[in-house]
Design an enzyme around this catalytic site. Structure first.
Site, PDB file in Angstrom:
ATOM      1  N   CYS A  73       0.856  -1.175   0.091  1.00 13.18           N
ATOM      2  CA  CYS A  73       0.073   0.079   0.034  1.00 13.18           C
ATOM      3  C   CYS A  73       1.129   1.163  -0.055  1.00 13.18           C
ATOM      4  O   CYS A  73       1.399   1.613   1.241  1.00 13.18           O
ATOM      5  CB  CYS A  73      -0.954  -0.172   1.134  1.00 13.18           C
ATOM      6  SG  CYS A  73      -2.032   1.324   1.253  1.00 13.18           S
ATOM      7  N   HIS A 150      -2.160  -5.929 -10.099  1.00 11.00           N
ATOM      8  CA  HIS A 150      -2.947  -4.811 -10.685  1.00 11.00           C
ATOM      9  C   HIS A 150      -3.059  -5.159 -12.216  1.00 11.00           C
ATOM     10  O   HIS A 150      -2.154  -5.864 -12.832  1.00 11.00           O
ATOM     11  CB  HIS A 150      -1.827  -3.735 -10.640  1.00 11.00           C
ATOM     12  CG  HIS A 150      -1.653  -3.095  -9.123  1.00 11.00           C
ATOM     13  ND1 HIS A 150      -2.704  -2.246  -8.663  1.00 11.00           N
ATOM     14  CD2 HIS A 150      -0.946  -3.303  -8.338  1.00 11.00           C
ATOM     15  CE1 HIS A 150      -2.372  -1.669  -7.541  1.00 11.00           C
ATOM     16  NE2 HIS A 150      -1.331  -2.508  -7.086  1.00 11.00           N
ATOM     17  N   GLU A 199      -9.984  -0.961  -5.585  1.00  8.36           N
ATOM     18  CA  GLU A 199      -8.989  -1.725  -5.015  1.00  8.36           C
ATOM     19  C   GLU A 199      -9.567  -3.042  -4.549  1.00  8.36           C
ATOM     20  O   GLU A 199     -10.831  -3.112  -4.092  1.00  8.36           O
ATOM     21  CB  GLU A 199      -8.583  -1.072  -3.627  1.00  8.36           C
ATOM     22  CG  GLU A 199      -7.746   0.166  -4.060  1.00  8.36           C
ATOM     23  CD  GLU A 199      -6.915   0.739  -2.976  1.00  8.36           C
ATOM     24  OE1 GLU A 199      -6.487   0.091  -2.095  1.00  8.36           O
ATOM     25  OE2 GLU A 199      -6.796   1.996  -2.526  1.00  8.36           O
ATOM     26  N   CYS A 208      -4.697   5.587  -4.776  1.00 13.78           N
ATOM     27  CA  CYS A 208      -4.164   4.287  -4.536  1.00 13.78           C
ATOM     28  C   CYS A 208      -2.679   4.088  -4.990  1.00 13.78           C
ATOM     29  O   CYS A 208      -2.356   4.519  -6.282  1.00 13.78           O
ATOM     30  CB  CYS A 208      -4.794   2.923  -5.266  1.00 13.78           C
ATOM     31  SG  CYS A 208      -4.016   1.402  -5.240  1.00 13.78           S
ATOM     32  N   GLY A 211      -1.230   1.305  -7.042  1.00 14.91           N
ATOM     33  CA  GLY A 211      -2.118   1.464  -8.281  1.00 14.91           C
ATOM     34  C   GLY A 211      -1.434   2.624  -9.211  1.00 14.91           C
ATOM     35  O   GLY A 211      -1.477   2.267 -10.654  1.00 14.91           O
TER      36      GLY A 211
END
Length: 269
Positions: A73, A150, A199, A208, A211
């Protein structure tokens, strides 16, 4: 009663508990109860700070709002780096996760995190079968791993995409055995992209970090951007750079919203 801190990076918010000096009994059910926005404190990810060892300043354990554990994260890493660094007035710290070590450094009011190398093989994401991760067999999508899976979908008009419908369907697509974070990207120019992320285990969030890293990497692989760009998310901007050695650097702000205490004994275990 256990102290907690509510932090966020561009609105991507976290409840942080410190378990470095005491053991805090945690479980998926307890994490989900704390993350609940109606009956708990509420957050996009629940973070437990644990002792760092072997060169790491701290270990960061990450759980999604459904209680599942996450490997990375980016926005939380910046927040935890700033928190740990403030204790010793350091400008550089290393935060360990289950996916590896993440060095971070202060750049004025911002924090930059080395998110590690982007992993581009189909086994790395992972995908359910062998294929070219630059061209997935649906939509206009590419995939990579930033310590978590992802998929990046390139769209001509981000505002016209039904993210709340497509996101959960693609998150659970059989192509992703561990599910996936689904990013929707509109390339504005080679140095600027827009991104919205559904997410894994959390749904729509304002930002994110991992991301944003995946979006830049996949856009650069497609030749749509250079190896550095501003990524504009609903909560604000991140600067992402994909270095020649494969590592991805993410730079952005951190903030503390409030602090408080919580009665863990009153929550399910």
């Amino acid at each position: 009663m256990v102290p907690f801190r509510k932090m966020h990076g561009l609105g991507n918010d976290f409840v942080v508990l410190d378990a470095r000096a005491q053991t805090l009994p945690m479980s998926a059910a307890r994490a989900a109860a704390i993350a609940d926005r109606r009956r708990g404190i509420g957050c996009d990810q629940f973070i437990v700070l644990e002792p760092g060892r072997d060169g790491a300043d701290a270990f960061m354990r990450i759980r999604n709002p459904d209680g599942s554990e996450a490997g990375a994260c980016g926005n939380a890493t910046r927040c935890i780096a700033s928190l740990v660094a403030a204790e010793t007035a350091a400008d550089r710290v290393t935060i360990r996760t289950i996916s590896g070590d993440l060095p971070a450094e202060r750049l004025g009011d911002l924090w930059r995190v080395d998110m590690g190398p982007a992993r581009l093989g189909w086994q790395d994401v992972p995908l359910a079968r062998a294929m070219d991760t630059l061209h997935l067999p649906f939509e206009d999508a590419a995939a990579c791993s930033m310590g978590n899976p992802h998929a990046t979908l390139f769209v001509p008009d981000l505002d016209a995409v039904p993210v709340a419908t497509l996101g959960p369907r693609l998150e659970h697509d059989p192509l992703f055995p561990d599910r996936a974070n689904i990013g929707f990207v509109q390339v504005l120019n080679p140095e600027h992209i827009r991104l919205t992320v559904w997410e894994r285990g959390a749904g729509l969030t304002l930002a994110c970090g991992s991301g944003a890293c995946a979006a830049l990497v996949n856009a650069a692989r497609r030749g749509l951007t250079g190896r550095a760009a501003t990524v504009s998310l609903p909560g604000g901007d991140l600067h992402i750079e994909w270095r020649a050695d494969g590592h991805v650097l993410m730079t952005g702000p951190v903030a503390t919203a409030f602090t408080g205490t919580i009665d863990l004994d009153g929550l399910p275990l």
